[in-house]
Structures are given as structure tokens and as C-alpha cells.
Design an enzyme around this catalytic site. Structure first.
Site, PDB file in Angstrom:
ATOM      1  N   HIS A  23       0.267   5.560  -2.563  1.00  0.00           N
ATOM      2  CA  HIS A  23       0.032   6.551  -1.510  1.00  0.00           C
ATOM      3  C   HIS A  23       0.384   5.953  -0.144  1.00  0.00           C
ATOM      4  CE1 HIS A  23      -2.496   9.734   0.548  1.00  0.00           C
ATOM      5  NE2 HIS A  23      -2.598   8.759   1.441  1.00  0.00           N
ATOM      6  N   GLU A  24      -0.147   4.767   0.141  1.00  0.00           N
ATOM      7  CA  GLU A  24       0.115   4.158   1.459  1.00  0.00           C
ATOM      8  C   GLU A  24       1.604   3.833   1.609  1.00  0.00           C
ATOM      9  OE1 GLU A  24      -2.078   4.632   3.466  1.00  0.00           O
ATOM     10  OE2 GLU A  24      -3.863   4.801   2.222  1.00  0.00           O
ATOM     11  N   GLU A  64      -0.016  13.809   3.718  1.00  0.00           N
ATOM     12  CA  GLU A  64      -0.956  13.289   2.725  1.00  0.00           C
ATOM     13  C   GLU A  64      -0.583  13.760   1.319  1.00  0.00           C
ATOM     14  OE1 GLU A  64      -3.109  11.016   3.223  1.00  0.00           O
ATOM     15  OE2 GLU A  64      -2.923  10.977   5.400  1.00  0.00           O
ATOM     16  N   ASP A  81       0.244  11.562  -1.846  1.00  0.00           N
ATOM     17  CA  ASP A  81      -0.499  11.669  -3.109  1.00  0.00           C
ATOM     18  C   ASP A  81       0.455  11.815  -4.298  1.00  0.00           C
ATOM     19  OD1 ASP A  81      -3.032  11.417  -2.022  1.00  0.00           O
ATOM     20  OD2 ASP A  81      -3.366  13.579  -1.828  1.00  0.00           O
ATOM     21  N   HIS A 121       3.495   6.887   2.535  1.00  0.00           N
ATOM     22  CA  HIS A 121       3.358   7.286   3.944  1.00  0.00           C
ATOM     23  C   HIS A 121       4.522   6.748   4.782  1.00  0.00           C
ATOM     24  CE1 HIS A 121      -0.138   9.697   4.239  1.00  0.00           C
ATOM     25  NE2 HIS A 121      -1.012   8.770   3.915  1.00  0.00           N
TER      26      HIS A 121
HETATM   27 ZN   LIG Z   1      -2.987   8.934   3.471  1.00  0.00          ZN
END
Ligand SMILES: [Zn+2]
Length: 516
Positions: free
Chosen positions: A353-354, A414, A418, A357
Site C-alpha cells: 500500500h505505501e 488510498e 489498497d 502511494h
Molecule cells: Zn495510505
């Protein structure tokens, strides 16, 4: 803050401010719920003035302050607008911006702030234009009321029980549906974490974070990074030119795990046993001094923006880094002795997830050294946009409470993270011994355990009031959609649980989302 376009240099940044409700729509919406919250906010303002010794004028002040904040809110960017890095990057020579906002004397303001700069970045210029006009048109008496209220409101959490109760009733109970106040010891731990985070963090890390955990975590991060590289190479929609840049960025990720190498010292903070409020003031003064000392200096990219006990993680575009504080490296995110399915499904998905980003609709606009700078071909950027638009539309269909929909534009970054994160974690899991076998544990296959672990991370309960607030202001989707959104779009999920194409929530392969 770093200058977004020269991320090695600190800049003085001005952002919109001046309102106390969560975001502008709370002032502007005309439905009954919004009106009721505003009338409760006014009651809270009067109450604060009464507690401070002025019960006669509270109602008038409350009405003045609400009007003033409403005027300020009108000039605010919406939460969606605030997600656009280019729109929020407006660099001015102080002398030029002064012409746009003649009623604020910037020379005097900057000198009082202790900043000697000749350029500034203004995130939302129209807010400062509106503020300048209001300073001119609103009587000074109203500004005094507003500033007095702000000072009391911001300190209420640290004043007497009556102030604390009043603040709790409005901000926690009315706005968030909270039923009981945080116990005193927890508030005090939070105060220590917020104000002396590196001191508390050293004690926390010594006790709860083991070097073995850091080593295992670094292995996981590296495995995911390798898989990410392969997935970028395999993308069928991106040109070789953009791929090359994407891989450069991926391989430049700085990885921070556990806690900082450079603890802050707080030498100037004065703490005494019987001066609680003065202790907080001293810590805040020190934090301000520390912040202002950065001006004119190079950005220190070793700095952390979360403390060690924090159960969270972040990607920071200006630093091109992924950061995992010690606090998140515990169950249910991470368990040193658990099988790989459990760790890849939980902390693995967080790592992915990070990383994603760095390539979501915001992060992709920053390059490998953290500068806001276009590195995509026009064609690839357009293809990304088409794919991201589908993600936006998909999540906008999710609804809960009385048919309140997720804001697909607000939560886009986000949601992309995800979806990408879970896919990357799953691919990385399949490279482990357990991922290659099919041995059941507790009656579940490895793949099933992976998805169960992912879902377990997001088990949470929200009060309806809090959910309503989050739908307006939180860039994260509600947790059930953070789980369902990604898995609806994964073949591996359908396979793991033998979901037939006739199942109610089944999505046919050609309609599934996928960017990274
Ligand atoms: Zn996030």
C-alpha cells in the site's frame, strides 16, 4: 516544509485555516443534520465563553464566530481539491503576493513569525485573499472574540474538567458519536507521545521492538519491491520510456523501519511536576522553534513524521520514502512467529500500500528524488487517468448508513494503494515456500489464510456519526470497502474461496480494476 519542486530545500508554506469544524461543507451544507451540528457548535462556543467567565455575551459571540468561520470556509479548497499537488503549489515573491492581499502586512507578519524569506508557497491563495478582505470588513471586536475562542478551544483539552467535558461533548460525542472520554492515563500517554515523542519512543522501542523484527521486516519490504519491479515491467499499458522512470523511482525508495537513528533531545523543554499547562506550552514553543530553524537550511531527510509507538505507516512523496514505525510491527499486522500467509496478508499488504502511494494519482506526480515534476509521457499519463477514473467510479458506488456514498475522488489515492498493495503482497507471498505449497493450517489453505489475515487487519467498529464525518473528510474508504474493493477485483481471491461466477458480488475478469 520541503519546496515540492525543489524537495531538498525548505520553504515557508501558508495553508488555509481559521475554521474549527472538520471541513468547509460543515458550514455550507443546508441539510438538517448540518444545521443541527452548527447550532450545537454555537452552543459549545457559548459554553466555552461562560466557562471563561462571560455568560452574558456567549450567544452573540457564538453567532459572530460562526458567521466569520463560514465566510472563511467559503474560500477553502474542498478536501478533493486539496489532493491536487499542482493546484496547491503556488509560489510567490512576498512582494507580489502582498499586492494580491493588501490588507495583510506580510513584512510585519513574517518578522513576527521569525521568518526572513522573500518567497513563500501559498497552498490556497484565495483563502488569504478572503482573509485579507475580512480583516478589513469585520470589526476588530469580532476578531478578538474569534481569537479568544480559538485559544480557549485549542487549550480546552488541557484545562479544567469542565472545559474538557464541554470539548468532549461537542467534538467527540456530537461529531464522532463517542460515548465515553479517554481515561486520564491514556490522555497523558498521548500528551507525552505528541510533545516528547522521541523520548517516549526510545523507551517504547527498547521494550517492544526487537532487532529480529526489523530484519524480518526488511526482508518483506525487499521481496515486495522485487515483485513490484516485475509487475511494472509486465504492465501492458505503459511505454518502455515511462517504465524506466518508474523503476528508477521504485528502486530509489528510502526504507525506514522501527524508529529514527537520530533521536530529538528536547533540551529546551522545561517539565515540572505541578505545571502541566506550562509544560505543554514549553514543548510547543520548542516545536515551533525547531520548525522555524529549518528555514533556509537543506531538508533533513532522516527526519521521521510518526513516533515509534504509532500504529500506522506512511509514504512521503518529497522524501520518496516508505516508513513503518515500531508500533505497526505487532499483531494483527505483523507476528514474528506467524506463517508467511499471515504476515504477507497483513503487513505485506500495508507495505505494498505505501509503495503504491508512490505511484497513485498524487504520488506519481513526484519523481525519484521527491520533486513535483512530470516524468510520464503524455500518452501514459492519459492511460493512467482512464484506469484511475474507473477506480473512482467503482468506489463511488459503495454506500452505507442512509445511502451515504463513498467519495471516489476523495479516496482515490488510498483505494489505488489498497488495490495495488494487496496484489503485490499476494505475488510476493506466492514466492515463499508456503505460498508454493497447498498445506492447510487450521483447515485453511495458504491463500485463504492470506486473505483472512488481510481482512482481519481491518476489523473495526465505527459509530454512525464518526462514519458520516469520515465520508466527508477522510481520504481512506470505510474499512469494509478497503477489504471488499481490492478482493472483488482479484482472481486469486475468487480461486482461493471457490467463488462461482454466479455469486452475487462476482465481477467478471474484463470488468475488474487494475493499475499497478
Ligand atoms: Zn495510505
Amino acid at each position: 516544509e520541503p519546496d515540492d519542486k525543489i524537495s531538498s530545500k525548505n520553504a515557508l508554506v501558508f495553508s488555509q485555516s481559521g475554521i474549527n469544524l472538520p471541513e468547509r461543507s460543515y458550514y455550507l451544507d443546508q441539510d438538517d443534520k448540518a444545521k443541527k451540528i452548527r447550532s450545537q457548535y454555537q452552543a459549545y462556543i457559548s459554553k466555552i465563553f461562560a466557562l471563561a467567565g462571560d455568560s452574558a455575551n456567549g450567544a452573540k459571540y457564538a453567532s459572530d464566530i460562526l458567521k466569520l468561520e463560514t465566510a472563511l470556509a467559503q474560500s477553502h479548497f474542498t478536501p478533493v481539491e486539496q489532493r491536487d499537488p499542482q493546484k496547491n503549489y503556488n509560489k510567490f515573491a512576498v512582494s507580489d503576493f502582498q499586492k494580491q492581499v493588501p490588507n495583510i502586512d506580510f513584512k510585519s507578519v513574517l518578522s513576527k513569525l521569525g521568518a526572513s524569506v522573500d518567497t513563500i508557497i501559498v497552498r490556497q491563495p484565495k483563502y488569504y485573499v478572503a482573509l485579507g478582505n475580512l480583516i478589513k470588513t469585520q470589526p476588530i471586536a469580532i476578531w478578538k472574540e474569534k481569537l479568544k475562542f480559538d485559544a480557549l478551544n485549542e487549550s480546552a483539552y488541557a484545562l479544567t474538567q469542565k472545559f474538557r467535558d464541554a470539548r468532549f461533548e461537542f467534538f467527540d460525542k456530537t461529531l464522532s458519536g463517542r460515548q465515553s472520554q479517554t481515561e486520564r492515563w491514556k490522555s497523558m500517554v498521548n500528551n507525552a507521545d505528541n510533545n516528547l515523542g522521541d523520548l517516549l519512543g526510545q523507551l517504547y522501542s527498547e521494550q517492544y521492538f526487537k532487532p529480529e523484527a526489523k530484519k524480518r521486516m526488511l526482508e518483506l519490504v525487499n521481496n515486495l519491491q522485487k515483485v513490484y519491479e516485475q509487475r511494472i515491467k509486465n504492465l501492458d499499458w505503459m511505454s518502455a520510456e515511462t517504465k524506466k522512470k518508474a523503476l528508477e523511482k521504485l528502486n530509489a525508495f528510502v526504507k525506514k523501519i522501527g524508529y529514527t537513528d537520530k533521536w530529538k533531545k528536547y533540551d529546551d523543554v522545561e517539565i515540572a511536576k505541578n505545571t502541566f499547562f506550562a509544560n505543554l506550552q514549553s514543548a510547543q514553543k520548542n516545536a515551533y522553534k525547531e520548525m522555524m530553524a529549518k528555514l533556509g537550511k537543506a531538508v533533513d531527510k532522516s527526519e521521521w513524521f510518526m513516533t515509534p509507538p504509532t500504529v500506522n505507516a506512511y509514504y512521503n512523496p518529497a522524501y520518496n520514502e516508505i516508513v513503518f514505525p515500531a508500533g505497526i510491527l505487532q499483531f494483527p499486522f505483523f507476528a514474528f512467529n506467524a506463517d508467511d500467509a499471515i504476515n504477507y496478508g497483513a503487513i505485506g499488504a500495508v507495505i505494498g500500500h505505501e509503495m503504491t502511494h508512490g505511484f497513485d494519482d498524487q504520488g506519481r506526480q513526484y519523481d525519484a528524488v521527491g520533486n513535483l515534476k512530470e516524468w510520464w509521457t503524455k500518452d501514459d499519463a492519459a492511460k493512467f487517468k482512464t484506469k484511475a477514473d474507473k477506480v473512482e467510479q467503482f468506489y463511488s458506488k459503495f454506500a452505507l448508513l442512509d445511502n451515504q456514498h463513498v467519495n471516489g475522488a476523495l479516496t482515490l489515492g488510498e483505494n489505488l494503494a489498497d488495490i495495488g498493495g494487496l496484489n503485490i503482497a499476494f505475488d510476493a507471498f506466492k514466492l515463499t515456500e508456503q505460498g508454493k505449497e497447498n498445506k492447510k493450517i487450521d483447515g485453511f489453505t495458504p491463500d485463504q489464510r492470506f486473505f483472512l489475515s488481510f481482512a482481519q487487519v481491518w476489523r473495526i467498529k465505527n459509530r454512525d456519526e464518526r462514519m458520516r464525518m469520515r465520508l466527508k473528510a477522510d481520504p481512506h474508504s470505510p474499512e469494509m470497502f478497503r477489504v471488499n474493493g481490492p478482493v472483488y477485483n482479484m482472481e486469486a481471491f475468487y480461486k482461493a474461496f471457490n467463488v462461482p461466477a454466479t455469486a452475487k458480488m462476482y465481477i467478471a475478469p474484463e470488468n475488474r480494476l487494475g493499475v499497478w
